[in-house]
Design an enzyme around this catalytic site. Sequence first.
Site, short mmCIF file in Angstrom:
data_model
loop_
_atom_site.label_atom_id
_atom_site.label_comp_id
_atom_site.label_asym_id
_atom_site.label_seq_id
_atom_site.Cartn_x
_atom_site.Cartn_y
_atom_site.Cartn_z
N TYR A 288 75.48 -100.50 -13.11
CA TYR A 288 75.59 -100.12 -14.51
C TYR A 288 74.27 -99.62 -15.09
O TYR A 288 74.22 -99.21 -16.25
CB TYR A 288 76.05 -101.33 -15.33
CG TYR A 288 77.49 -101.27 -15.76
CD1 TYR A 288 78.50 -101.56 -14.86
CD2 TYR A 288 77.84 -100.93 -17.06
CE1 TYR A 288 79.82 -101.51 -15.25
CE2 TYR A 288 79.16 -100.88 -17.45
CZ TYR A 288 80.14 -101.18 -16.55
OH TYR A 288 81.45 -101.13 -16.94
N ASP B 233 82.17 -106.94 -15.43
CA ASP B 233 83.01 -106.03 -16.19
C ASP B 233 84.46 -106.13 -15.72
O ASP B 233 85.40 -106.30 -16.51
CB ASP B 233 82.48 -104.61 -15.97
CG ASP B 233 83.28 -103.57 -16.73
OD1 ASP B 233 83.65 -103.85 -17.87
OD2 ASP B 233 83.52 -102.48 -16.18
N ASP C 5 85.83 -110.82 -4.21
CA ASP C 5 87.23 -110.51 -3.88
C ASP C 5 88.06 -111.79 -3.79
O ASP C 5 89.20 -111.85 -4.25
CB ASP C 5 87.34 -109.66 -2.60
CG ASP C 5 86.40 -110.10 -1.50
OD1 ASP C 5 85.47 -110.87 -1.79
OD2 ASP C 5 86.60 -109.70 -0.34
N LYS D 253 78.82 -110.59 -3.71
CA LYS D 253 79.38 -110.05 -2.47
C LYS D 253 78.22 -110.03 -1.46
O LYS D 253 77.90 -109.01 -0.84
CB LYS D 253 79.93 -108.63 -2.76
CG LYS D 253 80.68 -107.98 -1.63
CD LYS D 253 82.11 -108.42 -1.52
CE LYS D 253 82.73 -107.86 -0.24
NZ LYS D 253 84.03 -108.41 0.08
#
Length: 360
Positions: A124, A249, A225, A191
């Site tokens: 971002y 987000d 995930d 992640k």
Amino acid sequence: MAYKVTLISGDGIGPEVSMATKKCLEATGVVFDWEEVLAGSAAIEKYGTPLPENVLKSVRKNKVAIKGPIITPIGKGFRSVNVALRQKLNLFACLRPAKSIPGIVSAYSDIDLVIVRENTEDLYAGIEFERGQPNTRKLILTLEKLQEKKISHDAAISIKPISPAASRRIVKFAFEYALSNNRKKVTAVHKANIMKFTDGLFLETAQRVAKEYEGRVKFDDCIVDNLAMQLVKNPQKFDVLVLPNLYGDIISDLCAGLIGGLGVAAGANIGKNIALFEPVHGSAPKYAGLNKVNPTAMILSGVLMLKHLGEFEAARRLEAAVIAVIKEGIYVTYDLKKIRDDASAVGTQEMADAICKRLR
Ligand code: NAD
């Protein structure tokens, strides 16, 4: 004494939900001296830029702002005003509580989560290189010299900066929030199995900060995930989630879905001494000017603002009024009706009026 607050109505449905919020905040009896400034499409027409300097000046001076959503053109046009505001004002923490509201039909009725999203870094950050540009080509050639992997020469590139300082700041914010709000656990989301250096650094920093809170707040971590799946299957096992910007987000919208949709999800962007309150949802252009959408998300962002100002009793009363109106289910917008095209649904302003009446 009146609170001087910057009000940015935004565009699309922004002006409608802002008007509704303003009247509900005023109906609490707390006195505001609003400083209304333009940003987004309306500002382009008047000032030739979506984020005029007077907006930043006003927020820096007043230290407290509330804003409606602002459109971000996809793939072209100006960059996100919402992201620019957070970056320029150094509003490093985005706080998004997701709590079930009685009366809203949703998959769960017992959600009570808080999302803490890092606001300044990650994909971002806005460091992007457009396909086919000379600098993009230079970057690709440099990257190919620095490491073994080939990159398609017509690729576009986005950069994902994650620093120890910003990671530490956001994780500490999450733990401090947990302590002062009687929350039991912080989960760091990442992640790191794939992005070993960036998300790996975020996780490692979170683990280090967690040690400072040992015995006071529990800590664990979850791969993003897996988190998405667990939130759908078993959301009750989470308490405070702390995430880098992009995952924050996406997971915010997922959690909004768990409590009944974007129409009820509130948020706050918090810096060292400035706070800007805004709903999670965007400017929903197809509903603009129709007096149709749900004002709850922005009104509840106003509740967060009242708490920030120390007006706890007014915050409690306004939140109770919102809950009462939703629970009663009569003066609510289309998205809160059991049947979506229920003709008895009321408009944005009528729902706000019902909330104001409950306050009296
Ligand atoms: P959106 O949140 O604007 O709307 C998606 C859908 O959610 C709507 O079509 C509607 O069905 C529902 N929805 C949203 N707000 C609602 C409300 N108050 N009441 C009832 N239903 C509501 O998302 P989008 O369509 O992806 O984005 C539209 C624009 O808003 C884009 O330009 C995007 O970049 C921008 N955006 C701005 C912000 C912000 O200002 N902070 C946040 C997200 C998106």
